[in-house]
Design a protein around this motif. Structure first.
Motif, PDB file in Angstrom:
ATOM      1  N   THR A 113      27.617  75.067  25.665  1.00  0.00           N
ATOM      2  CA  THR A 113      28.467  75.835  25.278  1.00  0.00           C
ATOM      3  C   THR A 113      27.880  77.440  24.947  1.00  0.00           C
ATOM      4  O   THR A 113      28.577  78.260  24.679  1.00  0.00           O
ATOM      5  CB  THR A 113      28.870  75.679  23.683  1.00  0.00           C
ATOM      6  N   SER A 114      26.778  77.388  25.999  1.00  0.00           N
ATOM      7  CA  SER A 114      26.145  78.865  25.925  1.00  0.00           C
ATOM      8  C   SER A 114      26.910  79.877  26.619  1.00  0.00           C
ATOM      9  O   SER A 114      27.564  79.565  27.754  1.00  0.00           O
ATOM     10  CB  SER A 114      24.851  78.712  26.355  1.00  0.00           C
ATOM     11  N   TRP A 115      26.919  81.040  26.069  1.00  0.00           N
ATOM     12  CA  TRP A 115      27.629  82.165  26.731  1.00  0.00           C
ATOM     13  C   TRP A 115      26.977  82.501  28.255  1.00  0.00           C
ATOM     14  O   TRP A 115      27.478  83.089  29.105  1.00  0.00           O
ATOM     15  CB  TRP A 115      27.540  83.497  25.626  1.00  0.00           C
ATOM     16  N   LEU A 116      25.616  82.089  28.074  1.00  0.00           N
ATOM     17  CA  LEU A 116      24.777  82.541  29.589  1.00  0.00           C
ATOM     18  C   LEU A 116      25.239  81.780  30.486  1.00  0.00           C
ATOM     19  O   LEU A 116      25.157  81.981  31.658  1.00  0.00           O
ATOM     20  CB  LEU A 116      23.411  82.077  29.016  1.00  0.00           C
ATOM     21  N   SER A 117      26.100  80.660  30.203  1.00  0.00           N
ATOM     22  CA  SER A 117      26.690  79.682  31.423  1.00  0.00           C
ATOM     23  C   SER A 117      27.714  80.388  32.259  1.00  0.00           C
ATOM     24  O   SER A 117      27.673  80.444  33.486  1.00  0.00           O
ATOM     25  CB  SER A 117      27.268  78.602  30.924  1.00  0.00           C
ATOM     26  N   SER A 118      28.523  81.535  31.697  1.00  0.00           N
ATOM     27  CA  SER A 118      29.141  82.447  32.632  1.00  0.00           C
ATOM     28  C   SER A 118      28.546  83.646  32.855  1.00  0.00           C
ATOM     29  O   SER A 118      29.245  84.463  33.672  1.00  0.00           O
ATOM     30  CB  SER A 118      30.637  82.718  31.597  1.00  0.00           C
ATOM     31  N   THR A 119      27.298  84.010  32.420  1.00  0.00           N
ATOM     32  CA  THR A 119      26.734  85.280  32.788  1.00  0.00           C
ATOM     33  C   THR A 119      25.668  85.174  33.741  1.00  0.00           C
ATOM     34  O   THR A 119      25.208  86.020  34.485  1.00  0.00           O
ATOM     35  CB  THR A 119      26.405  86.025  31.458  1.00  0.00           C
ATOM     36  N   VAL A 120      24.913  84.103  33.774  1.00  0.00           N
ATOM     37  CA  VAL A 120      23.625  83.968  34.381  1.00  0.00           C
ATOM     38  C   VAL A 120      23.990  83.233  35.817  1.00  0.00           C
ATOM     39  O   VAL A 120      24.684  82.221  35.782  1.00  0.00           O
ATOM     40  CB  VAL A 120      22.745  82.995  33.804  1.00  0.00           C
ATOM     41  N   SER A 121      23.543  83.740  36.983  1.00  0.00           N
ATOM     42  CA  SER A 121      24.087  82.741  38.133  1.00  0.00           C
ATOM     43  C   SER A 121      22.605  82.760  38.799  1.00  0.00           C
ATOM     44  O   SER A 121      21.707  83.538  39.179  1.00  0.00           O
ATOM     45  CB  SER A 121      24.717  83.650  39.006  1.00  0.00           C
ATOM     46  N   ARG A 122      22.094  81.469  38.626  1.00  0.00           N
ATOM     47  CA  ARG A 122      20.811  80.817  39.167  1.00  0.00           C
ATOM     48  C   ARG A 122      21.008  80.448  40.812  1.00  0.00           C
ATOM     49  O   ARG A 122      22.023  80.201  41.213  1.00  0.00           O
ATOM     50  CB  ARG A 122      20.505  79.417  38.535  1.00  0.00           C
ATOM     51  N   ARG A 123      19.720  80.948  41.114  1.00  0.00           N
ATOM     52  CA  ARG A 123      19.760  80.515  42.638  1.00  0.00           C
ATOM     53  C   ARG A 123      20.078  79.393  43.166  1.00  0.00           C
ATOM     54  O   ARG A 123      20.752  79.043  44.425  1.00  0.00           O
ATOM     55  CB  ARG A 123      18.370  80.951  43.305  1.00  0.00           C
ATOM     56  N   ASP A 124      19.624  78.043  42.457  1.00  0.00           N
ATOM     57  CA  ASP A 124      19.962  76.823  42.867  1.00  0.00           C
ATOM     58  C   ASP A 124      21.635  76.512  42.181  1.00  0.00           C
ATOM     59  O   ASP A 124      21.721  75.271  42.444  1.00  0.00           O
ATOM     60  CB  ASP A 124      18.910  75.781  42.298  1.00  0.00           C
ATOM     61  N   GLY A 125      22.273  77.428  41.591  1.00  0.00           N
ATOM     62  CA  GLY A 125      23.625  77.115  41.567  1.00  0.00           C
ATOM     63  C   GLY A 125      23.703  76.187  40.149  1.00  0.00           C
ATOM     64  O   GLY A 125      24.864  75.982  39.677  1.00  0.00           O
TER      65      GLY A 125
END
Ligand code: G3I
Length: 366
Positions: free
Chosen positions: A322-334
């Motif tokens: 449920t973290s807000w970071l899931s929609s704001t962070v984009s990791r290189r490995d997806g």
């Protein structure tokens, strides 16, 4: 069964993965939550939650009840959410959270009465004149007054300091600070105290944690703001340090401790209000990432909880799902970030252990 879930989730077939799961579960029995580890030291632990999650996410809710002694609405009391109708605010989501917290014997924090970033469109349009600052004061009175006696602590003003904007007092260059300045902030606190004389009133901000010029300037700005408010007999009781951490950022424990000491010496209490750890810069499998997140948080918490003015910790959510970071962070490995104490399967991660052990190592509060 639990280990299998975790093993499947981590896509791990290796003994290393199972070993990690074992270690993480062994770090605390299921009946002793972070709230208990905090309470032994006279502190509280809790997390952010949304009213809609109560009915939609039973597994999360079950874990929240086990782990948390205090809750904070992630979005439900923000003006943009409650204030669509200018004359009839909608506090129904807040009411659901009050019911839930009461039912489970948890405390509730209020977030946030005045925040430049969460205003309804009609208010944004009106906030272009000096007189319109009164609108925010009305909003503070309304929301704090509505929940009077039911919310123990409020983030009255959120994120007012931005040294880079170049305004006097290092305040943010948004209409309310341009027109109302420090006096406006003091008025928000007076309005909140009038609306609920018993609630603890906090100033809350981010970017106060690390060893950079930017954050040092914000720490100075916040200290100046709090000193000025105290000097003017403003009813401010505490500083909320959001604690959105990021692995790879430079942390200087001594410098941070000095800041906490300066805040405490103003007679203020402190709470870590929105802790999470962004692992965007950590490559590798979940085990490597989770260890990096935990050790980053450990160093920060060791320094923070040593200061007895720090009354407790809230994480910004409980589970990675449920973290807000899931929609704001984009990791290189997806893959999704892993910033919170429980994984998406609701199982404890090394960050859970780091928080629990940091409570254990802290001096007892009175
Ligand atoms: O609920 C609506 C949905 O109906 C709509 O379809 C969708 C379309 O964008 O938006 C949904 O609302 C979003 C809401 O989160 C719920 O997911 C908003 O757009 C979005 O702006 C909002 O973001 C929140 C953000 O504050 C702004 O209010 C984040 O969830 C929340 O975690 C974040 O929290 C802030 C603290 O309040 C202050 N400190 C920093 C922290 C992180 O940014």
């Amino acid at each position: 069964m639990i280990n299998m879930f975790r093993r499947d989730f981590l896509l791990g077939s290796s003994a290393l993965v199972l070993g990690q799961a074992g270690k993480s579960l062994a770090s605390g029995d299921e009946t002793t939550g972070l709230k208990d580890r905090a309470a032994r030291r006279g502190m509280t632990y809790g997390c952010a939650l949304g009213a809609d999650q109560i009915s939609r996410q039973p597994l999360l809710v079950k874990r929240i009840v086990q782990e948390c002694g205090i809750l904070v609405p992630e979005n439900d009391l923000k003006w943009r959410v409650t204030g669509e109708n200018p004359v009839r605010p909608d506090y129904s989501r807040g009411e659901s959270l009050v019911r839930f917290a009461t039912q489970h014997g948890m405390l509730l924090r209020g977030h946030t009465a005045a925040w430049y970033k969460s205003q309804p469109d009609w208010a944004v349009a009106a906030l272009t004149s000096a007189e319109a600052v009164a609108l925010v004061i009305e909003r503070v009175q309304s929301v704090v007054g509505h929940f009077s006696g039911r919310i123990v602590e409020w983030d009255v003003v959120n994120e007012a300091v931005e040294p880079r904007d170049g305004l006097p007092n290092r305040l943010r260059n948004s209409p309310e600070y341009r027109y109302g300045g420090l006096e406006y902030i003091a008025d928000c606190f007076h309005a909140a105290r009038g609306a609920d004389p018993k609630a603890k009133l906090y100033y809350n901000d981010y970017g106060l944690e690390y060893d950079s010029e930017d954050e040092e300037a914000r720490r100075r700005g916040v200290l100046d703001l709090l000193s000025a408010l105290k000097a003017a007999n403003t009813p401010v009781d505490g500083l909320g340090i959001q604690s959105h951490l990021k692995v790879g950022n430079r942390f200087n424990a001594e410098r941070f401790r000095r800041f906490l000491g300066d805040v405490a010496s103003l007679g203020l209490e402190i709470r870590l209000t929105e802790l999470d750890v962004n692992d965007e810069r950590v490559q590798g499998d979940p085990i490597v990432r989770d260890e990096a997140v935990a050790s980053h948080a450990r160093a920060f918490l060791a320094a923070a909880l040593e200061e007895t003015a720090v009354r407790g910790v809230l994480t910004w959510g409980l589970s990675d799902s449920t973290s807000w970071l899931s929609s704001t962070v984009s990791r290189r490995d997806g893959s999704k970030p892993r910033p919170l104490p429980l994984d998406a399967m609701m199982l404890r991660k090394p960050l859970w252990t780091a928080i629990a052990e940091s409570f254990d190592g802290a001096p007892i509060r009175n």
